[in-house]
Design a protein around this motif. Structure first.
Motif, PDB file in Angstrom:
ATOM      1  N   UNK A 193      52.548 -55.150  -4.086  1.00 25.30           N
ATOM      2  CA  UNK A 193      53.155 -54.445  -2.955  1.00 25.30           C
ATOM      3  C   UNK A 193      54.560 -53.966  -3.308  1.00 25.30           C
ATOM      4  N   UNK A 194      54.960 -52.888  -2.659  1.00 28.07           N
ATOM      5  CA  UNK A 194      56.301 -52.347  -2.850  1.00 28.07           C
ATOM      6  C   UNK A 194      56.257 -50.993  -3.531  1.00 28.07           C
ATOM      7  N   UNK A 195      57.215 -50.167  -3.182  1.00 36.17           N
ATOM      8  CA  UNK A 195      57.268 -48.823  -3.759  1.00 36.17           C
ATOM      9  C   UNK A 195      58.644 -48.565  -4.350  1.00 36.17           C
ATOM     10  N   UNK A 196      58.672 -48.011  -5.542  1.00 39.19           N
ATOM     11  CA  UNK A 196      59.913 -47.612  -6.190  1.00 39.19           C
ATOM     12  C   UNK A 196      59.907 -46.095  -6.297  1.00 39.19           C
ATOM     13  N   UNK A 197      60.914 -45.447  -5.714  1.00 43.94           N
ATOM     14  CA  UNK A 197      60.970 -43.991  -5.663  1.00 43.94           C
ATOM     15  C   UNK A 197      62.276 -43.502  -6.267  1.00 43.94           C
ATOM     16  N   UNK A 198      62.163 -42.583  -7.216  1.00 47.36           N
ATOM     17  CA  UNK A 198      63.346 -41.921  -7.775  1.00 47.36           C
ATOM     18  C   UNK A 198      63.168 -40.409  -7.605  1.00 47.36           C
ATOM     19  N   UNK A 199      64.282 -39.709  -7.396  1.00 52.93           N
ATOM     20  CA  UNK A 199      64.245 -38.279  -7.101  1.00 52.93           C
ATOM     21  C   UNK A 199      65.343 -37.575  -7.880  1.00 52.93           C
ATOM     22  N   UNK A 200      65.011 -36.427  -8.459  1.00 52.37           N
ATOM     23  CA  UNK A 200      66.020 -35.580  -9.094  1.00 52.37           C
ATOM     24  C   UNK A 200      65.842 -34.155  -8.589  1.00 52.37           C
ATOM     25  N   UNK A 201      66.932 -33.396  -8.614  1.00 56.63           N
ATOM     26  CA  UNK A 201      66.857 -32.000  -8.205  1.00 56.63           C
ATOM     27  C   UNK A 201      67.157 -31.788  -6.734  1.00 56.63           C
ATOM     28  N   UNK A 202      66.537 -30.769  -6.143  1.00 56.02           N
ATOM     29  CA  UNK A 202      66.811 -30.358  -4.768  1.00 56.02           C
ATOM     30  C   UNK A 202      66.567 -31.497  -3.773  1.00 56.02           C
ATOM     31  N   UNK A 203      67.553 -31.721  -2.912  1.00 50.99           N
ATOM     32  CA  UNK A 203      67.401 -32.694  -1.835  1.00 50.99           C
ATOM     33  C   UNK A 203      67.448 -34.139  -2.250  1.00 50.99           C
ATOM     34  N   UNK A 204      67.815 -34.411  -3.501  1.00 49.27           N
ATOM     35  CA  UNK A 204      67.769 -35.784  -4.008  1.00 49.27           C
ATOM     36  C   UNK A 204      68.610 -36.740  -3.170  1.00 49.27           C
ATOM     37  N   UNK A 205      69.727 -36.245  -2.633  1.00 48.79           N
ATOM     38  CA  UNK A 205      70.612 -37.116  -1.856  1.00 48.79           C
ATOM     39  C   UNK A 205      70.162 -37.283  -0.412  1.00 48.79           C
ATOM     40  N   UNK A 206      69.189 -36.488   0.022  1.00 49.72           N
ATOM     41  CA  UNK A 206      68.804 -36.492   1.430  1.00 49.72           C
ATOM     42  C   UNK A 206      67.396 -37.012   1.706  1.00 49.72           C
ATOM     43  N   UNK A 207      66.577 -37.109   0.671  1.00 46.57           N
ATOM     44  CA  UNK A 207      65.196 -37.549   0.857  1.00 46.57           C
ATOM     45  C   UNK A 207      65.134 -39.074   0.807  1.00 46.57           C
ATOM     46  N   UNK A 208      64.486 -39.720   1.797  1.00 47.39           N
ATOM     47  CA  UNK A 208      64.422 -41.186   1.801  1.00 47.39           C
ATOM     48  C   UNK A 208      63.614 -41.727   0.623  1.00 47.39           C
ATOM     49  N   UNK A 209      64.048 -42.863   0.111  1.00 50.03           N
ATOM     50  CA  UNK A 209      63.383 -43.508  -1.027  1.00 50.03           C
ATOM     51  C   UNK A 209      62.726 -44.825  -0.616  1.00 50.03           C
ATOM     52  N   UNK A 210      62.276 -44.878   0.624  1.00 42.30           N
ATOM     53  CA  UNK A 210      61.610 -46.072   1.128  1.00 42.30           C
ATOM     54  C   UNK A 210      60.293 -45.671   1.781  1.00 42.30           C
ATOM     55  N   UNK A 211      59.803 -46.501   2.689  1.00 36.82           N
ATOM     56  CA  UNK A 211      58.521 -46.255   3.330  1.00 36.82           C
ATOM     57  C   UNK A 211      58.451 -44.982   4.143  1.00 36.82           C
ATOM     58  N   UNK A 212      59.585 -44.364   4.440  1.00 39.33           N
ATOM     59  CA  UNK A 212      59.591 -43.106   5.197  1.00 39.33           C
ATOM     60  C   UNK A 212      59.300 -41.905   4.318  1.00 39.33           C
ATOM     61  N   UNK A 213      59.333 -42.065   3.021  1.00 36.51           N
ATOM     62  CA  UNK A 213      59.154 -40.933   2.102  1.00 36.51           C
ATOM     63  C   UNK A 213      57.786 -40.284   2.317  1.00 36.51           C
ATOM     64  N   UNK A 214      57.770 -38.954   2.480  1.00 36.27           N
ATOM     65  CA  UNK A 214      56.538 -38.250   2.837  1.00 36.27           C
ATOM     66  C   UNK A 214      55.518 -38.266   1.704  1.00 36.27           C
ATOM     67  N   UNK A 215      55.969 -38.306   0.448  1.00 37.53           N
ATOM     68  CA  UNK A 215      55.026 -38.420  -0.670  1.00 37.53           C
ATOM     69  C   UNK A 215      54.293 -39.753  -0.589  1.00 37.53           C
ATOM     70  N   UNK A 216      55.037 -40.821  -0.405  1.00 43.25           N
ATOM     71  CA  UNK A 216      54.435 -42.154  -0.328  1.00 43.25           C
ATOM     72  C   UNK A 216      53.515 -42.271   0.881  1.00 43.25           C
ATOM     73  N   UNK A 217      53.909 -41.711   2.012  1.00 43.97           N
ATOM     74  CA  UNK A 217      53.051 -41.745   3.189  1.00 43.97           C
ATOM     75  C   UNK A 217      51.759 -40.967   2.959  1.00 43.97           C
ATOM     76  N   UNK A 218      51.843 -39.878   2.207  1.00 42.95           N
ATOM     77  CA  UNK A 218      50.647 -39.090   1.902  1.00 42.95           C
ATOM     78  C   UNK A 218      49.732 -39.830   0.926  1.00 42.95           C
ATOM     79  N   UNK A 219      50.326 -40.506  -0.047  1.00 43.33           N
ATOM     80  CA  UNK A 219      49.538 -41.343  -0.958  1.00 43.33           C
ATOM     81  C   UNK A 219      48.786 -42.408  -0.172  1.00 43.33           C
ATOM     82  N   UNK A 220      49.485 -43.073   0.742  1.00 44.81           N
ATOM     83  CA  UNK A 220      48.854 -44.113   1.557  1.00 44.81           C
ATOM     84  C   UNK A 220      47.750 -43.535   2.436  1.00 44.81           C
ATOM     85  N   UNK A 221      47.967 -42.349   2.960  1.00 41.37           N
ATOM     86  CA  UNK A 221      46.958 -41.689   3.803  1.00 41.37           C
ATOM     87  C   UNK A 221      45.665 -41.508   3.020  1.00 41.37           C
ATOM     88  N   UNK A 222      45.769 -40.994   1.788  1.00 43.78           N
ATOM     89  CA  UNK A 222      44.571 -40.762   0.992  1.00 43.78           C
ATOM     90  C   UNK A 222      43.894 -42.068   0.591  1.00 43.78           C
TER      91      UNK A 222
END
Length: 310
Positions: A44-73
């Motif tokens: 359990x647990x998610x590690x998220x790193x981001x570079x480029x556009x929006x890196x300072x504004x995109x959440x790196x926890x359970x709210x992250x839309x990529x992670x939520x989409x992965x969980x959805x599938x």
């Protein structure tokens, strides 16, 4: 078979929705991309790193839309309990909250990557349905999946999408203003009802747009990008919008419109006319007349949609 600890890299194009009169129905994919690396974990647990556009504004926890989409599938596949964790790295080139489909790109990336890692259990039509359920409408997620131009309909919740390439090569010139605009704010200014004449205006022009692109008849594209359903109401949120449209056309563009909910403005030019640089400079100058600085992106139509990067 365990898919844990395998890493996949996918690339998803940015998109522009509406294309003028095709509100919430027509979209296109363009050659600016977000990349995603995904590793599914049995811990359990998610590690998220981001570079480029929006890196300072995109959440790196359970709210992250990529992670939520992965969980959805994974939930749809019955594998959510088997893979409760992930390692995610996002490399973003699509501007955030500008009307180039950044959220749709993230959703499609998460769904596509997770689907590949579990053996492609779902086809692209099913991924489109999932992405629409998450996003709320298909106009951005459809071209992100299929590439090219897309026309989408929703019937009692079921999504259908027709994708196609125009008969001539186009250049897409996007003016990216130096301020964001949330989709929620842009939708809040829209009326609940519109006049019959405005509805007819958009139906006729959206139909003409698709027909002209499919047949390759450029002379019918001169007036098809005009919109009456959303742009007049959103104009107050984007200083100088109509002046930028006029400047683009004067410099040689076929037409211009609001990209998605904005604030990006997109112009269309025929590649063989080689006017894209002049169109971009004209759009930039028109924005500056209204005290708005903008950067210009000159792109092609993406023809692949979301795909694996080897």
């Amino acid at each position: 078979m365990s898919f844990a600890d395998h890493t996949i890299r996918v690339r998803v194009p940015g998109t522009s929705a509406n294309c003028g009169p095709g509100f919430d129905a027509i979209g296109l994919a363009c050659t600016v991309y977000n990349d995603l690396e995904l590793t599914l974990k049995k811990e359990a647990g998610v590690k998220i790193t981001i570079s480029g556009e929006g890196a300072a504004n995109i959440p790196c926890d359970g709210r992250n839309i990529v992670w939520r989409s992965v969980q959805y599938l994974l939930r749809k596949a019955g594998l959510l309990d088997q893979y409760p964790g992930a390692v995610i790295h996002m490399e973003n080139n699509v501007p955030l909250s500008r009307g180039l489909g950044s959220s749709a790109t993230a959703i499609v990336a998460g769904l596509k990557a997770a689907n590949v890692l579990i053996g492609n259990r779902f086809n692209r039509r099913e991924l489109l349905q999932f992405a629409t359920d998450i996003e709320g409408h298909p106009d951005n997620v459809a071209p992100a999946i299929f590439g090219g131009f897309t026309v989408s309909t929703v019937t009692r919740g079921d999504v259908e999408c027709f994708s196609f390439l125009p008969k001539f090569r186009m250049k897409l010139i996007v003016a990216v203003p130096d301020f964001p605009l949330s989709t929620r704010k842009a939708r809040a200014v829209l009326p609940a009802q519109v006049p019959m004449a405005d509805a007819v205006n958009n139906i006729s022009r959206a139909s003409m747009l698709v027909a002209a692109l499919c047949k390759g008849n450029e002379k019918f594209l001169r007036n098809v990008f005009d919109d009456a359903l959303h742009q007049p109401y959103r104009a107050k949120l984007i200083p100088g919008m109509y002046d930028v449209f006029a400047a683009a056309r004067k410099a040689g563009a076929l037409g211009a419109n609001l990209s998605g909910a904005g604030p990006c403005l997109i112009a269309y030019a025929l590649e063989r006319r080689h006017c894209e640089e002049a169109v971009g400079e004209a759009m930039k100058a028109a924005f500056r007349q209204h005290d708005v600085e903008a950067k210009i992106l000159i792109m092609d139509l993406d023809t692949r949609g979301a795909h694996i990067v080897k």
